[in-house]
Every structure is written in C-alpha cells, then in structure tokens.
Enzyme design. Structure first.
Site, short mmCIF file in Angstrom:
data_model
loop_
_atom_site.label_atom_id
_atom_site.label_comp_id
_atom_site.label_asym_id
_atom_site.label_seq_id
_atom_site.Cartn_x
_atom_site.Cartn_y
_atom_site.Cartn_z
N HIS A 1 -7.03 -1.64 7.64
CA HIS A 1 -6.15 -0.83 8.46
C HIS A 1 -6.34 0.66 8.14
CE1 HIS A 1 -4.34 -4.82 7.69
NE2 HIS A 1 -4.06 -4.77 8.98
N HIS B 1 4.08 1.09 4.65
CA HIS B 1 2.72 0.96 4.10
C HIS B 1 1.65 1.33 5.12
CE1 HIS B 1 1.70 -3.55 5.24
NE2 HIS B 1 2.29 -2.91 6.23
N ASP C 1 -3.72 2.91 8.14
CA ASP C 1 -2.52 3.42 7.47
C ASP C 1 -2.27 4.89 7.84
OD1 ASP C 1 -2.35 0.92 6.38
OD2 ASP C 1 -3.09 1.50 4.40
N ASP D 1 -7.45 -1.85 -0.79
CA ASP D 1 -6.56 -2.85 -0.21
C ASP D 1 -7.36 -4.14 -0.09
OD1 ASP D 1 -5.07 -4.49 1.58
OD2 ASP D 1 -4.10 -2.73 2.43
N GLU E 1 -1.81 -5.00 -2.27
CA GLU E 1 -1.62 -6.05 -1.26
C GLU E 1 -2.09 -7.44 -1.68
OE1 GLU E 1 0.21 -5.58 1.33
OE2 GLU E 1 0.18 -3.42 1.75
N HIS F 1 0.80 -1.22 0.00
CA HIS F 1 0.00 0.00 0.00
C HIS F 1 0.84 1.27 0.00
CE1 HIS F 1 -4.46 1.04 1.01
NE2 HIS F 1 -4.00 1.74 0.01
N ASP G 1 -7.02 -6.59 1.66
CA ASP G 1 -7.26 -7.14 2.99
C ASP G 1 -8.49 -6.54 3.65
OD1 ASP G 1 -6.57 -4.73 4.36
OD2 ASP G 1 -4.50 -5.36 4.66
N ASP H 1 -10.03 -0.56 3.45
CA ASP H 1 -8.86 -1.20 4.04
C ASP H 1 -9.21 -1.70 5.44
OD1 ASP H 1 -6.25 -1.86 4.89
OD2 ASP H 1 -5.37 -0.10 3.93
#
Length: 297
Positions: A122, A137, A124, A224, A269, A97, A226, A120
C-alpha cells in the site's frame, strides 16, 4: 552494531485486530538470539504502553483513534531519538504501520534529509480527506511528508519530517484513486509490482536505493510484511495477492545492507492470529537479519 529493540503493540491504526501481538511473535521467533549470533549487541527495552481500542473512543470516523495514536507516536519518536543519541540502531517492531509516524519522526531529528524506503503493498499516502476507511495506518507516509491532518503531521516536531524527493515506495499494488492522485501531485517515487515484473527486481531496488540514499544522510527502512505475497507471509492484516517472493524480499534486504546507509528500521503488520505456525514472524526475523548484515556466503 549496537541494536535497541523497541516493541510497539499498536492495534489502533487498522480495522483487523491481532497486530498488537506482532512484536511478541517476532521476538518468539528468536530475533534477539539470531542478532547476537551475527555479532550484534542487543538491548531490548520491551514494549511501549499502547491503549487497547476498547478503552478509548473511536473519535472522528475519518481519523479513528487519532489522539491515542498521536500520544504513542510522540513517545516512540522520543525513544528513537534517544536511541540514536546513545549510538544504538533503532529496530522498531509493530504493531500496525501507524507506528512509523513515531519511528521516522524520531530519526528525522538526528538525520537531516533522511531517505525513506517504504516496502509495502500500500502507499499509505491517504489523508482524512481521501481515506476510504478512516484507518490511520493508511495516512502515515503522507503525514511524514507534511500532508494531511495537522495532528499527525506535527508528531515529533514541525512538518515535514521527510522530503517527498527522498521517499520511495516499493511493491505497491493496492492504491485507491484519490491516493494515486496525491502520489502523482507530490511526485512520490512509486515502484509497483507491475514495474518489478517488467524491469526486474534487482534493477528496481538499485534505483530505489539510489533515490532514498541520494542525500547521503541515512536510509530508514519501513518494512510492511504485506509487501510479500500472502503465500509467503499469510499472517498480515491486509493481504494483497501478487506480492514479492521470498527471494525478492531477501534480495531487497541484502542490497539495503550493502549500501551501508541503513540507520533505522521498523517491521510492521505481523498478525499472529491470521498466521500459520508463526511463519510470518519467522520470515520477518530472516529479513531483519539480512538487512543487518547476514550473508549467504
């Protein structure tokens, strides 16, 4: 639409190896042919050159591989800006990312007050002061907002590239405590999986798009993989249980397409080493197609 596909085999921003072949896996899943079947013109320019971790010093353990990441993102920013100047849609394939630092910075030169939809698991939104890992990332969205280390924040021009008012994170479920505090301090719009469970995904996405698109100057989608539950997307570097379902992710893409405001996109990712029969890359292709206009009916 004229689409320029740009691969960025970045494997420097995260600990787990393998995302450097994510762009190849997505292409292997038939991305370009499927886009053409939708009626788009596809201009695939191949991959930017990204150094391997073994060939570069780690550097500051709180900012691992800072200099090579900055160099690649500067090149990507220039490539994305040139793409938009040529009236083509930049579709950037990662890689980890950290590449979004280059893609969004390049878009921000052309579209003032760009909205950013960050789908995402996360946030970030760490900095070198808050990071638990030193992996860049996990610092990119903060850097784009002008927060954190100056070398990251200054990629592609003076910071900030995006206003905190125009950032929306969707699908978050793995935020560390100092990162949560930064997100609250800067009033970032964060829709967690708990929000989605309580209010329903359609309502959340409509609100997210209203926020990201409020300036009417385009939306950048940073997807992303994930964000999806590992059952749907097993081939990612940092899987987190309890993510988006297949249909929720598809609905997100369909609603984004319906806005007519999408001006750029990156998909990151995908890690084929951890995947099952390229399923995550195939899903990435399906989501890109939906974001770029594919309809059920």
């Amino acid at each position: 639409m004229r689409i320029r596909v740009i691969g960025v085999p970045m494997d420097l921003g995260a600990d787990r190896r393998g995302v450097d072949i994510g762009a190849s896996a997505i292409r292997y899943a038939g991305l370009n042919d499927h886009l053409r079947n939708l009626g788009h013109t596809v201009h695939d320019v191949g991959n930017l050159v990204v150094p391997q971790p073994e060939s570069r010093p780690l550097g500051n353990p709180k900012l691992k591989y800072l200099e090579p990441i900055v160099q690649v993102c500067e090149e990507l920013a220039n490539t994305v800006t040139a793409t938009l100047q040529d009236k083509e849609f930049p579709l950037v394939l990662g890689g980890d990312h950290s590449i979004a630092l280059g893609s969004v910075s390049g878009v921000a030169r052309i579209h003032n007050n760009i909205g950013v939809l960050w789908i995402d698991a996360h946030g970030d939104f760490n900095t070198d002061q808050t990071t638990p890992s030193g992996n860049i990332h996990g610092m990119i969205l903060a850097a784009l907002a002008g927060i954190g280390h100056s070398r990251l924040a200054q990629v592609g021009g003076p910071p900030p590239k995006i206003s905190t008012h125009n950032i929306v994170i969707v699908g978050a479920r793995d935020l560390n405590p100092p990162e949560k505090e930064l997100l609250r301090t800067h009033a970032i719009h964060v829709f967690t999986m708990s929000d989605i469970d309580q209010r329903g995904f359609s309502e959340i996405m409509q609100q997210a798009l209203a926020i990201a698109g409020q300036q009417n100057n385009g939306i950048h989608l940073s997807l992303d993989m994930d964000a999806l539950d590992p059952k749907e997307a097993p081939g990612v570097g940092t899987p987190v249980q309890g993510g988006l379902t297949y249909r929720e992710a598809q609905l997100a893409m369909e609603l984004i397409a319906d806005t007519g405001q999408l001006v750029s996109m990156d998909v990151v990712e995908v890690n084929p080493i951890l995947d099952r029969e390229n399923a995550t890359a195939q899903l990435a292709v399906e989501l890109v197609l939906s974001a770029l206009g594919k309809k059920i009916f």
